[in-house]
Design a protein around this motif. Structure first.
Motif, PDB file in Angstrom:
ATOM      1  N   GLU A   1      24.265 101.150 -55.057  1.00 49.45           N
ATOM      2  CA  GLU A   1      25.432 101.859 -55.136  1.00 49.45           C
ATOM      3  C   GLU A   1      26.216 100.965 -56.306  1.00 49.45           C
ATOM      4  OE1 GLU A   1      27.719 102.834 -51.849  1.00 49.45           O
ATOM      5  OE2 GLU A   1      26.433 104.097 -51.167  1.00 49.45           O
ATOM      6  N   ASN A   2      25.865  99.580 -56.292  1.00 45.78           N
ATOM      7  CA  ASN A   2      26.687  98.859 -57.296  1.00 45.78           C
ATOM      8  C   ASN A   2      25.692  98.296 -58.672  1.00 45.78           C
ATOM      9  OD1 ASN A   2      29.236  98.682 -56.097  1.00 45.78           O
ATOM     10  ND2 ASN A   2      28.313  97.643 -54.754  1.00 45.78           N
ATOM     11  N   ARG A   3      24.857  99.304 -58.822  1.00 49.24           N
ATOM     12  CA  ARG A   3      23.840  98.973 -59.987  1.00 49.24           C
ATOM     13  C   ARG A   3      24.450  98.751 -61.114  1.00 49.24           C
ATOM     14  NH1 ARG A   3      18.615 102.540 -61.645  1.00 49.24           N
ATOM     15  NH2 ARG A   3      17.781 101.210 -63.348  1.00 49.24           N
ATOM     16  N   GLY A   4      24.330  97.637 -61.953  1.00 51.00           N
ATOM     17  CA  GLY A   4      24.921  97.432 -63.244  1.00 51.00           C
ATOM     18  C   GLY A   4      25.986  96.454 -63.086  1.00 51.00           C
ATOM     19  N   GLU A   5      26.668  96.476 -61.973  1.00 56.63           N
ATOM     20  CA  GLU A   5      27.831  95.490 -61.640  1.00 56.63           C
ATOM     21  C   GLU A   5      27.703  94.149 -61.430  1.00 56.63           C
ATOM     22  OE1 GLU A   5      30.950  96.812 -61.809  1.00 56.63           O
ATOM     23  OE2 GLU A   5      30.237  98.974 -62.099  1.00 56.63           O
ATOM     24  N   VAL A   6      28.446  93.357 -61.977  1.00 57.93           N
ATOM     25  CA  VAL A   6      28.607  91.714 -61.851  1.00 57.93           C
ATOM     26  C   VAL A   6      29.722  91.517 -60.629  1.00 57.93           C
ATOM     27  CG1 VAL A   6      28.893  89.563 -62.613  1.00 57.93           C
ATOM     28  CG2 VAL A   6      27.817  91.074 -64.020  1.00 57.93           C
ATOM     29  N   LEU A   7      29.403  91.244 -59.646  1.00 57.36           N
ATOM     30  CA  LEU A   7      30.192  90.931 -58.418  1.00 57.36           C
ATOM     31  C   LEU A   7      30.688  89.535 -58.197  1.00 57.36           C
ATOM     32  CD1 LEU A   7      28.748  93.408 -55.919  1.00 57.36           C
ATOM     33  CD2 LEU A   7      30.322  93.953 -57.772  1.00 57.36           C
ATOM     34  N   THR A   8      31.827  89.363 -58.261  1.00 61.47           N
ATOM     35  CA  THR A   8      32.363  87.833 -57.458  1.00 61.47           C
ATOM     36  C   THR A   8      32.839  87.989 -56.203  1.00 61.47           C
ATOM     37  OG1 THR A   8      34.456  88.373 -58.427  1.00 61.47           O
ATOM     38  CG2 THR A   8      32.956  87.411 -60.145  1.00 61.47           C
ATOM     39  N   HIS A   9      32.597  86.666 -55.714  1.00 60.85           N
ATOM     40  CA  HIS A   9      33.178  86.768 -54.056  1.00 60.85           C
ATOM     41  C   HIS A   9      33.425  85.150 -53.815  1.00 60.85           C
ATOM     42  CE1 HIS A   9      30.558  89.910 -53.518  1.00 60.85           C
ATOM     43  NE2 HIS A   9      29.434  89.343 -54.117  1.00 60.85           N
ATOM     44  N   ASP A  10      34.300  85.055 -52.911  1.00 60.63           N
ATOM     45  CA  ASP A  10      34.885  83.972 -52.420  1.00 60.63           C
ATOM     46  C   ASP A  10      35.045  84.178 -50.825  1.00 60.63           C
ATOM     47  OD1 ASP A  10      35.874  82.386 -54.761  1.00 60.63           O
ATOM     48  OD2 ASP A  10      37.366  83.848 -55.215  1.00 60.63           O
ATOM     49  N   GLY A  11      34.912  83.066 -50.384  1.00 61.09           N
ATOM     50  CA  GLY A  11      35.169  82.821 -48.741  1.00 61.09           C
ATOM     51  C   GLY A  11      33.926  83.218 -48.177  1.00 61.09           C
ATOM     52  N   VAL A  12      32.520  83.294 -48.703  1.00 62.13           N
ATOM     53  CA  VAL A  12      31.505  83.961 -48.049  1.00 62.13           C
ATOM     54  C   VAL A  12      30.938  82.824 -47.176  1.00 62.13           C
ATOM     55  CG1 VAL A  12      29.082  84.635 -49.047  1.00 62.13           C
ATOM     56  CG2 VAL A  12      30.803  85.179 -50.372  1.00 62.13           C
ATOM     57  N   VAL A  13      30.556  83.536 -46.082  1.00 54.36           N
ATOM     58  CA  VAL A  13      30.053  82.614 -45.091  1.00 54.36           C
ATOM     59  C   VAL A  13      28.867  82.329 -45.280  1.00 54.36           C
ATOM     60  CG1 VAL A  13      29.736  82.585 -42.527  1.00 54.36           C
ATOM     61  CG2 VAL A  13      31.803  83.580 -43.308  1.00 54.36           C
ATOM     62  N   ARG A  14      28.456  81.119 -45.100  1.00 57.88           N
ATOM     63  CA  ARG A  14      26.928  80.543 -45.236  1.00 57.88           C
ATOM     64  C   ARG A  14      26.231  80.081 -44.193  1.00 57.88           C
ATOM     65  NH1 ARG A  14      24.103  81.812 -50.014  1.00 57.88           N
ATOM     66  NH2 ARG A  14      25.025  80.484 -51.838  1.00 57.88           N
ATOM     67  N   ARG A  15      26.993  79.511 -43.375  1.00 62.01           N
ATOM     68  CA  ARG A  15      26.468  79.148 -41.861  1.00 62.01           C
ATOM     69  C   ARG A  15      27.594  79.026 -40.961  1.00 62.01           C
ATOM     70  NH1 ARG A  15      21.739  75.872 -43.041  1.00 62.01           N
ATOM     71  NH2 ARG A  15      20.761  77.035 -44.542  1.00 62.01           N
ATOM     72  N   VAL A  16      27.026  79.422 -39.632  1.00 59.94           N
ATOM     73  CA  VAL A  16      27.875  79.453 -38.531  1.00 59.94           C
ATOM     74  C   VAL A  16      27.289  78.598 -37.427  1.00 59.94           C
ATOM     75  CG1 VAL A  16      28.861  81.029 -36.690  1.00 59.94           C
ATOM     76  CG2 VAL A  16      28.412  81.871 -38.885  1.00 59.94           C
ATOM     77  N   PHE A  17      28.129  77.594 -36.784  1.00 58.53           N
ATOM     78  CA  PHE A  17      27.693  76.743 -35.714  1.00 58.53           C
ATOM     79  C   PHE A  17      28.495  77.112 -34.538  1.00 58.53           C
ATOM     80  CE2 PHE A  17      27.655  74.756 -39.977  1.00 58.53           C
ATOM     81  CZ  PHE A  17      26.394  74.461 -39.947  1.00 58.53           C
ATOM     82  N   GLY A  18      28.184  76.949 -33.337  1.00 56.67           N
ATOM     83  CA  GLY A  18      28.691  77.408 -32.193  1.00 56.67           C
ATOM     84  C   GLY A  18      28.392  78.804 -31.824  1.00 56.67           C
ATOM     85  N   PRO A  19      29.209  79.549 -30.789  1.00 57.61           N
ATOM     86  CA  PRO A  19      30.227  78.817 -30.162  1.00 57.61           C
ATOM     87  C   PRO A  19      30.099  77.539 -29.389  1.00 57.61           C
ATOM     88  CG  PRO A  19      29.755  80.889 -29.365  1.00 57.61           C
ATOM     89  CD  PRO A  19      28.910  80.734 -30.269  1.00 57.61           C
ATOM     90  N   TYR A  20      31.078  76.592 -29.360  1.00 53.48           N
ATOM     91  CA  TYR A  20      30.931  75.621 -28.434  1.00 53.48           C
ATOM     92  C   TYR A  20      31.852  75.695 -27.238  1.00 53.48           C
ATOM     93  CZ  TYR A  20      28.491  73.605 -32.457  1.00 53.48           C
ATOM     94  OH  TYR A  20      27.702  73.435 -33.392  1.00 53.48           O
ATOM     95  N   PRO A  21      31.529  75.141 -26.035  1.00 56.07           N
ATOM     96  CA  PRO A  21      32.723  75.295 -25.012  1.00 56.07           C
ATOM     97  C   PRO A  21      33.711  74.204 -25.339  1.00 56.07           C
ATOM     98  CG  PRO A  21      30.557  75.118 -24.074  1.00 56.07           C
ATOM     99  CD  PRO A  21      30.334  74.889 -25.522  1.00 56.07           C
ATOM    100  N   VAL A  22      34.742  74.665 -25.143  1.00 53.01           N
ATOM    101  CA  VAL A  22      36.181  73.714 -25.611  1.00 53.01           C
ATOM    102  C   VAL A  22      35.813  72.358 -25.077  1.00 53.01           C
ATOM    103  CG1 VAL A  22      38.577  73.369 -25.234  1.00 53.01           C
ATOM    104  CG2 VAL A  22      38.058  75.346 -26.155  1.00 53.01           C
TER     105      VAL A  22
END
Length: 272
Positions: free
Chosen positions: A199-220
């Protein structure tokens, strides 16, 4: 839906180890971030490069939420889902783990449906996220809420391009062990994609805050003693654009109790 929820949980608890190259830093240097006395607003944007209505939401996150004055008030995270990939463009940042996170919100009652772009603020669906008054209300409310937990992140750069980090939590008001979990995320800012199909063919998109890895959840209870994270980062990732976030959720309800945002945590200390 149970399968998707299980996928999120199983994937999230696999490891507290990243791989990636970091710039050499003095081994004795220690950087510490701490959550403020007030509640930090966790903003989750569920988005995709395959969705034509998503770029405005991505721009909103970048322009409205990634400002220096909001760094200690908001933790903005972009979870790229994978269910748009079928139409011809595979989102390079998408993951079934993040799709499972979105379905988890619906299954627990935080949201009424699954769509993109979708914004969840402090465990509640926000359909008017693009209005300035919406964030203002969230921030004003957060300032008045006593937080039962305080988060701390310490990074200790080590030899051989490795980064050691430790996440800890302390009791404040009314905290009870066993009633909460802590999740840690690594996110990247300043990403750009040239989309050549979908759907976004031909567009150049920019992103911030992109989640790369998740660790957990850990018990408090475990995080109170400190959860170590060793990080080596893929060479394609820019360490100067990487940040770390952490958030505490009530077990069972998923209510966000506190969050911590550490922008550029892998390249500089706060206030440096």
């Amino acid at each position: 839906m149970k399968t998707v929820q299980k996928m999120w949980m199983n994937t999230a608890i696999l490891s507290a180890t990243l791989t990636a190259a970091l710039p050499a830093m003095a081994a004795e240097q220690r950087c510490t971030w701490a959550s403020p006395a007030h509640k930090v607003v966790l903003v989750e944007l569920f988005t995709s490069e395959g969705c034509s209505s998503c770029p405005p939401a991505d721009r909103w996150l970048s322009s409205r939420l990634k400002t220096p004055e909001l760094a200690t008030q908001v933790l903005p995270l972009a979870f790229h889902v994978d269910y748009w990939d079928y139409i011809g463009w595979k989102d390079p940042y998408g993951s079934p783990q993040y799709t499972a996170r979105q379905y988890g919100h619906r299954n627990i009652g935080h949201t009424r449906g699954i769509y993109t772009p979708q914004v969840v603020m402090n465990s509640a669906e926000s359909r008017d996220w693009n209005l300035r008054s919406t964030l203002s209300r969230q921030l004003a409310t957060a300032q008045k809420i006593p937080v039962p937990w305080a988060l701390q992140l310490e990074t200790i750069p080590a030899d051989s391009g490795k980064l050691n980090a430790t996440v800890r939590i302390q009791d404040t008001e009314g905290a009870v062990d066993g009633e909460a979990t802590v999740t840690v995320v690594l996110y990247e800012d300043g990403l750009t994609s040239a989309v050549n199909s979908g759907e976004n063919r031909g567009e150049v998109l920019t992103h911030d805050g992109v989640v790369r890895r998740v660790f957990g959840p850990y018990p408090v209870s475990k995080v109170k003693a400190g959860i170590p994270i060793q990080a080596l980062l893929p060479s394609a990732w820019k360490s100067s654009q990487l940040g770390v976030g952490a958030f505490v959720e009530a077990r069972g309800t998923g209510e966000v109790l506190q969050a911590l945002n550490a922008p550029k945590a892998l390249s500089q200390c706060p206030n440096s």
